[in-house]
Design an enzyme around this catalytic site. Structure first.
Site, PDB file in Angstrom:
ATOM      1  N   ALA A 301       0.878  -1.182   0.000  1.00 41.72           N
ATOM      2  CA  ALA A 301       0.000   0.000   0.000  1.00 41.72           C
ATOM      3  C   ALA A 301       0.910   1.224   0.000  1.00 41.72           C
ATOM      4  CB  ALA A 301      -0.927  -0.012   1.206  1.00 41.72           C
ATOM      5  N   ALA A 302       1.372   1.626  -1.188  1.00 38.99           N
ATOM      6  CA  ALA A 302       2.514   2.540  -1.297  1.00 38.99           C
ATOM      7  C   ALA A 302       2.161   4.024  -1.266  1.00 38.99           C
ATOM      8  CB  ALA A 302       3.287   2.236  -2.581  1.00 38.99           C
ATOM      9  N   ALA A 303       0.988   4.418  -1.774  1.00 36.27           N
ATOM     10  CA  ALA A 303       0.681   5.850  -1.884  1.00 36.27           C
ATOM     11  C   ALA A 303       0.646   6.516  -0.505  1.00 36.27           C
ATOM     12  CB  ALA A 303      -0.664   6.026  -2.601  1.00 36.27           C
ATOM     13  N   CYS A 428      -1.769   2.676  11.557  1.00 33.65           N
ATOM     14  CA  CYS A 428      -1.877   3.904  12.349  1.00 33.65           C
ATOM     15  C   CYS A 428      -3.136   3.838  13.219  1.00 33.65           C
ATOM     16  CB  CYS A 428      -1.893   5.140  11.464  1.00 33.65           C
ATOM     17  SG  CYS A 428      -3.187   5.132  10.205  1.00 33.65           S
TER      18      CYS A 428
END
Length: 601
Positions: A301-303, A428
């Site tokens: 999940a890079a963005a 998070c």
């Protein structure tokens, strides 16, 4: 002749009886008056001149320094002058003695005065100290009295009255402090007939109304933290976190960047070897991943690309990075940041993370970073909508997605990699269902183990929480809190893949219950089994069992393992085909009815 006459006059003067003494004040007044007359009357008579000459002669002959003589006052003047001479001698001798005694007495008096001053100061200090001790004692008594004052929870009528009025925030804040004080020493400060649960319920209501949280989120936080720490947590969420910079080593050095920023008036506090504006907690997963040069790494999940560019910098643009992002609109920011930061070893792809294994293959990469999509309950300071819009159902949806993603991440990693074989999972979120529960699920479903994250700060993860019991190795995971570490709430876990084989998992409890419910009674079962045997001719004459049926018509119940083997469930493809056929039949039926209605008209 003149001296003889002067002696005669002196003798005659001495024979005269002494005059009556005048008061001292009168003597001095007469003396001053005579001096004034002499000074004022410069043109005086000859008698005055002669008297002045006699005075001068007398002054020369005698050793005493007498004052000015005038006519008619010689006897008095001589006596006065003689008396003055004697008195001066006596007074001089006395003054010598007095001066000696006075000097001694002055020194004594000074020493006495110094001692008295010291005593006075010491007494004043003692008095001040006594007053301070008395005031402190009185204040302590007042504080103790205030502490022992029983805090009373509001009644239902008072709460209803508050509900119809605007919220009184100072009163709510005071009540929160009082409840915290009571709960910290509940045995001594509790109200008679009141349970701890009543205080907790009122505490949650006040936190919701004061800070704007929903009931679900505050309820979870109350279960996770003590009341004192919970207040610190919600207060920390009300303040923004500090901005952190990471040095992009692909384009500059840390020292050069620091010099440029200092010249522009930026105050820098070195945190670590971290140029993109980002939260400090976003660097932690990459630090735990510890990528090596010339490795194949996947960022699932890079963005928007903060972690991907950090990985590329640590790898010095060597190896290959697969930066995957499922949402197409976010690919623009990801690609732009990669170009801006000078990254050249990254391939951007757009797949669902759960299907990424089919694209890249099983056991194909060295390391995987899964910064999973989550509820965001650790970044409330950035997005306050989390306070009100998060619910239990949404947390469960996120947890289900995260479990699927972590299994896909583990399947992509090659356990036989010389330098890798690691998976880093991070969120998070502060929810246990999204963190420890997901890792515990992965430990059960795959041959992996937890290893230290390489982060020397942060709190260890939960081993037990409420009714949940997790694997003891979950102590190696790390939790970060805003009120403790001054960064966003974060969770990091590092897994090591031990083998590429997928362990077989025992069937779940619902499946067993379904199997047990599907077992009929003996008579019905005998009929169902005997009928197909008769048709197929499987039953033979003679003794022994044939397909589980004895010759005396008794049916042997097969083992559960045999039941599992015999029982077959349709695959997804078969289910989809059946559904598609039903849909076609429905469409055709609708078309036929429409045609019939058209022909009738």
């Amino acid at each position: 002749m003149a001296p003889a006459a002067l002696n005669k006059t002196k003798g005659s003067k001495l024979q005269k009886p002494p005059p009556k003494k005048k008061p001292k004040n009168d003597i001095f007044t007469e003396k001053h008056l005579k001096e004034d007359d002499i000074l004022d009357d410069s043109g005086s008579s000859d008698e005055e001149v002669e008297d002045q000459e006699e005075f001068d002669i007398d002054e020369q002959g005698s050793a005493s320094g007498s004052d000015i003589l005038s006519d008619g006052d010689d006897t008095f003047t001589d006596d006065f002058l003689q008396g003055n001479d004697d008195e001066e001698k006596v007074s001089s001798s006395d003054s010598g003695k007095d001066s000696g005694s006075d000097s001694g007495s002055d020194s004594d008096s000074r020493s006495d005065s110094d001692e008295s001053d010291i005593e006075k100061k010491s007494r004043a200090l003692d008095e001040r100290k006594a007053r301070e001790e008395k005031d402190a004692e009185e204040e302590m008594r007042l504080n103790i009295a205030e502490e022992h004052d029983e805090f009373r929870l509001p009644t239902k009528e008072e709460l209803e009255d508050e509900a119809h009025r605007p919220p009184d925030l100072p009163n709510i804040q005071r009540r929160i402090r009082e409840i915290v004080r009571v709960l910290s020493n509940f045995k001594d400060l509790k109200q008679e007939g009141t349970r701890r649960k009543d205080y907790i319920e009122q505490f949650k209501m006040d936190l919701c109304s004061y800070y704007g949280y929903n009931d679900f989120l505050i309820g979870v936080f109350v279960e996770m933290f003590p009341v004192n720490e919970l207040i610190e947590l919600v207060e920390a969420f009300e303040k923004p976190r500090p901005i952190c910079l990471r040095t992009n080593t692909l384009k500059t050095r840390r020292r050069d960047l620091a010099d440029v920023l200092l010249n522009r008036g930026v105050n820098l506090d070195p945190l670590s070897k971290w140029s993109k504006l980002q939260s400090a907690s976003s660097f932690l997963p990459v630090m735990a991943l510890a990528p090596q040069e010339k490795e194949r790494i996947v960022d699932m999940a890079a963005a928007p690309g903060g972690k991907t560019t950090y990985i590329a910098a640590l790898m010095k643009n060597s190896g290959i990075i697969y930066a995957n992002e499922m949402k197409v609109p976010r690919l623009k920011s990801l690609t732009a940041n990669l170009h801006r930061m000078g990254v050249t070893n990254t391939i951007v792809c757009n797949y669902d993370g759960r299907e990424l294994t089919k694209v890249l293959g099983h056991n194909a990469v060295d390391r995987v970073l899964l910064d999973a999509p989550c509820s965001g309950t650790g970044v409330i300071s950035k997005d306050e909508s989390v306070k009100t819009f998060k619910s239990f159902e949404e947390i469960q949806k996120c947890a289900h997605l995260q479990k699927q993603l972590i299994l896909a991440a583990i399947d992509m990693v090659d356990a036989s990699s010389k330098s890798g074989g690691y998976i880093v999972y991070s969120t998070c979120s502060m929810m246990v269902a999204e963190n420890e529960a997901v890792i515990n699920y992965a430990l059960k479903m795959r041959d992996v183990k937890l290893v230290p994250c390489g982060l020397d700060f942060g709190r260890p993860g939960f081993i037990r929480f409420r009714e949940h019991r997790f694997h003891p190795s979950l102590e190696k995971t790390r939790r970060f809190y805003p009120h403790v570490n001054n960064m966003d709430g974060f969770f990091v876990a590092k897994l090591k893949k031990m083998s590429n084989s997928i362990p077989t998992v025992a069937p779940s409890e619902p499946l067993e219950s379904v199997e047990q419910a599907s077992v009929p009674n003996e008579s019905n079962r005998e009929k169902k089994i005997a009928e197909p045997l008769k048709k197929t001719g499987a039953m033979k004459k003679g003794g022994g069992l044939i397909n589980g049926v004895s010759d005396n018509r008794n049916v042997e119940s097969p083992s559960p393992a045999e039941n599992r083997k015999k029982r077959k469930f349709p695959s997804r493809e078969e289910i989809s085909k059946v559904r598609e056929e039903k849909r076609r039949a429905l469409r055709e039926g609708k078309k036929k009815t429409a045609r019939k209605s058209g022909t009738k008209e």
